[in-house]
Structure formats: C-alpha cells, structure tokens
Design a protein around this motif. Structure first.
Motif, short mmCIF file in Angstrom:
data_model
loop_
_atom_site.label_atom_id
_atom_site.label_comp_id
_atom_site.label_asym_id
_atom_site.label_seq_id
_atom_site.Cartn_x
_atom_site.Cartn_y
_atom_site.Cartn_z
N GLU A 120 31.94 36.75 35.52
CA GLU A 120 32.13 37.60 36.69
C GLU A 120 31.08 37.38 37.77
OE1 GLU A 120 29.39 39.75 33.91
OE2 GLU A 120 31.25 38.61 33.75
N SER A 176 33.67 42.09 43.56
CA SER A 176 33.75 42.57 42.18
C SER A 176 32.41 42.55 41.48
CB SER A 176 34.76 41.73 41.38
OG SER A 176 34.36 40.37 41.36
N LEU A 178 38.99 46.11 44.68
CA LEU A 178 37.88 45.67 43.82
C LEU A 178 36.60 46.47 44.06
CD1 LEU A 178 38.37 41.80 44.02
CD2 LEU A 178 38.64 43.24 41.98
#
Length: 575
Positions: A284, A319, A389
């Motif tokens: 991520e 994100s 997000l």
C-alpha cells in the motif's frame, strides 16, 4: 460505423485514423492475408502511409498480384484472447543511464571524405576550423545558417553546430523544419553538436537524434555533447572523428570530455532490499509515504493528473497518506448530467453509434465528440475514486502553456493550504507521424505543451514562499531510446530531463524525470496506450507496466533512490 466509410475519405482528416491505428491495420492485414514481409515491417510503410481506403485496396491488389496464388484470409483472433494479451501488465524494471568510455574506430579520411560536400551551420570558430579540416581531406565544407535555402543543394553531410553558439534561445522546436528538409535530401551524415552548460540551447536535441537514427537507419545521425571550454581546434577535430567513425555501433548520442568519448547505456539498477520491503505485504506504500514526510496535511499537485496514468499515483497518495490532492488538467468538468442516450453508451464504440443516431455524420466530428465525453467521464471518475479513498480533492482546468495562469494557480493552491509539498507534472499530447510526414506546426504543438508547460511550472514554484519536497516530471521511454513516429514526443521528454536537472542543481530540490514505458490500460484509465496501441505492443512483444505496480514504483523511487539519480527509466520490457 461501416456505412459512414467511403472509399475516398481521408483516413486521418475524415475518419480520425492516426498513424498508430493505421500501423495496426496494416499489420493485421498482412497477418490475415499471409503477406510476407521477411521480418521487416518497413515493407508495410506504403500501406501505413495510404491516405484513403481506396489507396489501401490498390496497394493490396498490387501486392497480392505480385505474390504467389492468393491465400484465404486467416480468421481473426478471438476478441477475448486478444484483449487479455493486450491489457495484461507486469511490474516494471528500473533502468538508469551509466556512461562508459567508448572510443570510435576511425576509417580512412581520404576514402570517406574525398569529394564529399558538407554544410556547416553555426559553431563560430569551431565551424571554421572544421571546414579547414574537411578541405585537407579533399572534402568541401561550406558555412551557412539555419534559415538558408542551402540545405537543398545536394550535400552529403550536414553539421548543425548552432548548439555551441546560439544565444537567442533553444534550438527546438524552431530547428525542426530544417532537419526535415535536410533528411529529405538523403544525406550520409547528420551531425549535431551542443554544450550541456550552454543554458538549455540544445534541450531535446538528443531525443530528436535518437528518433532520427531509428527512422533513418542507413544515416549516420549523431548528437555530440562537447565541452564549450575546450579549444575550438580540439572540438573541430572531435567532430571530424565522428564523421570518420566506422563500425556496427552507431550511437545516436555521444559526449566528448577531454580526450575521452563517452556513450551512456541504460543499466538495470534495483533500489535494494529497503525498497522491496518498504511497501509492506499489501503493497500500500505507507512506508514510502512516511519516508517522504507526507501525511494527511500534505498537499500534492498533479498536473495532467485526472486522466491517463497519473491517477494511479494519486490513488496511492490518497490511500496510503490521505494527502490533499490538487488535480490540474485541460479537460473541463462536465457542466451537467449527460444526455440519457449518451450516458447509456459504455465505451467509445457505443458512443459513436449513439452520436450517429443523434444525427452526426462527419466521422472526425463524431470522434472528437466521443473523445471529449470519455475524457469528461474519466475526470469525474478520478475525483470520485480519490474522494472514496479518503483524500481531499480539488480539480482545476488549466492550459499549462499559459505561464501567467500557471503561476497564478500554483500561488492560489499554496495560499489555500499554506503549503505545497510535492508536484507531479504529466501534461502532454501525442500527434505521432514519421519525420518525413510531420507538419512542423504539429511538432511545435507537441513540444510546447510538454516543455513550455514544465518551464511555466518551475517558474511558478520559484515564486512561492517555500519550496516542495519533490518535483516529478513524467517523461517517456521514447526520449531514452527514440521511437519511430515520435520525434516531437521524444525530443520534448528529453528536454524535460535536462530542464529538471538544471532546476534541481540550482535549487537543491529533487526534480526527478521518470521515462515510462507503456502502461497497461486499467479500469477507467487507459493513458496514452489506447486499446489499439496496446494490441500493437502485444503483437510486437512489448510488455506493459501494471498500473498499480507503476504507481508504487514511483513512490519507492522517491522514497529510497539516491537523490543524485535525476533521470530513470521504468519499463516492462526492452524497446
């Protein structure tokens, strides 16, 4: 729609079928009709250049009648399989330029030069000394200027040395018309020269010469970076050596420093263990965002950021860091809800059909309308994705070639948030054509959108009360390798590289140019790799970058790479 296609419509002006699409058509036709091209697709060039359907059919008729008995057309591949192959993406490799000493093997001056005629433009004393050296070997060296008509007088070689002496601004894009005229005469040599320290005079010239070398493989096309502090006699001798260089290796760009000759190669250099662990098991990017000092308070501007490949990076920032995102693009947001009939059309093919039902009959206008609608949809989808997000998002419409407007927008963003932490510049257009067919106005348009926009952005940053942590320019692998049909795009992205490096040196802020290979089209974000171009790359065996991996690659580059690496190539395959 088939019923709108007439045999004598201009494929590009009337049907909006550009050179990339025509190349795909030519390759598919050759494959289905089993036309032998003996591994050399240049044999299909006349088919690609055909301006009407009738001209294509005439070429095919002549080609088929010149071969053995006609064969049945091969069946078209299954659409699903084709799309799966075309759209699949893989993690990219990281390549960085590394120079090495590469002496040239020199041929016999008398054998190579006696009786040959050369036109030399610019260079001052260097040009004069070079003309003398050519005369000593039985060649004629005639001095001229860029805008003269001398280029059409049957010269064997051209030496464009204006990059050493020009004072009124960069050579590109204004030198392109001369280059095109020169190439049309079929010379044996085209040598350009410039000094990297000469204030940007030669910005973009290496990228242009890399493409010239690809489009004219029999020509010795080379841009030579010289040391402007060296004696003119020494520089003239170095240029003479480039004319005499023989052998299979024909590097389109070389650098001369002192007595050595350098050639840069792209070498795979990974970021190491820290980078491979940094993104974490879910990939991520949280570790990278933290390493960059970004947080939910941070502000990142993405110019050209609502469409194409840039939204993938914006999604990662939104994100992983909950950053505040400022999107800037040319596409205006839709003024209101779409017409119901058009809204029901899910892709461009269905949109074309829907527009025809509404009464549009001109294919070019249908294509423009469909493209505008799709662009507006993509902008709205990007804003919705980033908001979902958790990112704070604003969108601005801007033509980056307007320096004053660009400065004003950056100032407003900084004033609104009280900060500006990072900027990604990804603006650009493509209008691909071979140099022989390239309209100089088109070359200028493509070059200026990319280059003048970048200059305006940096000028705007210079006027802010504080500076960002990083600036990223999205370049193209075409700048690093050259690419047929992309002389303007290769030159523009190569210019970005040198412009960014100079700015980084003067400010101390990292300005990174990433020359991307083609990305696989993702959901809602195809970038400049259309479905047609994606299939063409698949046919040629060129891999595509997975969008999520591409975005993470940039984040890792910013977080873990050496700041001295101001230029890097990310690509899924060779070029």
């Amino acid at each position: 729609p088939v019923d709108l296609i007439e045999l004598d419509l201009d494929l590009e002006a009337d049907l909006s079928i550009d050179s990339i699409k025509r190349a795909e058509v030519a390759g598919e036709v050759a494959s289905r009709l089993d036309l032998a091209v003996e591994g050399d697709e240049s044999e299909l060039e006349d088919l690609v250049k055909a301006r009407t359907v009738r001209a294509m059919v005439t070429w095919l008729d002549q080609k088929m009648n010149a071969t053995a008995a006609p064969v049945e057309a091969a069946p078209a591949p299954a659409p699903a399989a084709t799309e799966e192959l075309a759209n699949s993406g893989i993690p990219p490799k990281r390549l960085v330029p590394r120079e090495s000493v590469r002496p040239a093997s020199l041929g016999d001056p008398v054998e190579l030069l006696a009786g040959k005629k050369f036109l030399i433009t610019g260079g001052g004393a260097v040009g004069a000394y070079l003309a003398e050296l050519l005369g000593e070997h039985g060649a004629g060296g005639q001095l001229g200027v860029l805008d003269s008509e001398q280029a059409d007088q049957g010269f064997d070689g051209f030496l464009l040395l204006d990059g050493l002496t020009r004072t009124e601004g960069p050579l590109l894009p204004s030198v392109f018309p001369l280059v095109k005229r020169v190439l049309a005469t079929g010379p044996r040599w085209l040598i350009g020269a410039g000094a990297p320290a000469a204030g940007g005079t030669a910005d973009g010239m290496p990228g242009l010469f890399r493409t010239i070398a690809r489009e004219y493989p029999e020509l010795t096309a080379r841009f030579v970076e010289l040391d402007a502090e060296a004696e003119p006699e020494a520089l003239a001798r170095q240029l003479l050596d480039e004319l005499l260089a023989v052998g299979e290796e024909k590097p389109p760009v070389v650098a001369r420093r002192g007595d050595e000759r350098y050639v840069a190669d792209l070498v795979q250099v990974d970021l190491g263990a820290l980078a491979s662990r940094g993104a974490g098991p879910a990939g991520e990017g949280a570790s990278e965002v933290a390493a960059l000092g970004l947080s939910h308070e941070s502000v990142v501007v993405l110019i050209g950021g609502a469409r194409g490949i840039t939204p993938w990076f914006a999604r990662t920032l939104a994100s992983a860091g909950r950053c505040r995102i400022e999107l800037v693009g040319r596409t205006p947001r839709p003024a209101g809800p779409e017409d119901a009939a058009l809204a029901a059309a899910r892709d461009k093919t269905e949109l074309r059909a829907a527009l025809v039902k509404q009464g549009l009959r001109a294919p070019a206008e249908i294509e423009r309308r469909a493209q505008a609608i799709m662009a507006g949809r993509e902008v709205e989808a990007t804003i919705a994705e980033l908001t979902e997000l958790g990112g704070e998002v604003r969108y601005h419409t801007l033509d980056v070639r307007d320096t004053d407007a660009t400065k004003a927008l950056l100032a407003e963003i900084h004033q609104h948030h009280g900060r500006l932490d990072g900027l990604v510049y990804a603006a650009g257009i493509i209008e691909d054509k071979l140099i022989a067919e390239k309209d100089p106005a088109s070359f200028t348009r493509v070059f200026d959108v990319k280059v003048n926009g970048a200059r305006a952005v940096l000028a705007g940053l210079d006027e802010l009360p504080d500076q960002p942590k990083f600036v990223v320019f999205f370049g193209s692998i075409a700048a690093a390798y050259g690419n047929r049909g992309q002389s303007d795009y290769a030159a523009a992205n190569d210019a970005l590289d040198t412009i960014g490096t100079r700015w980084s040196t003067s400010t101390g802020i990292r300005c990174l140019t990433v020359h991307w290979g083609p990305w696989a089209p993702g959901a809602g974000h195809g970038g400049m790799v259309t479905a047609e171009l994606s299939r063409e790359y698949a046919r040629r065996g060129i891999g595509l970058i997975d969008p999520e991996e591409g975005a993470l690659s940039l984040l890792r580059e910013l977080a873990w790479a050496e700041p001295s690496d101001t230029s890097v190539v990310y690509t899924a395959s060779g070029w």
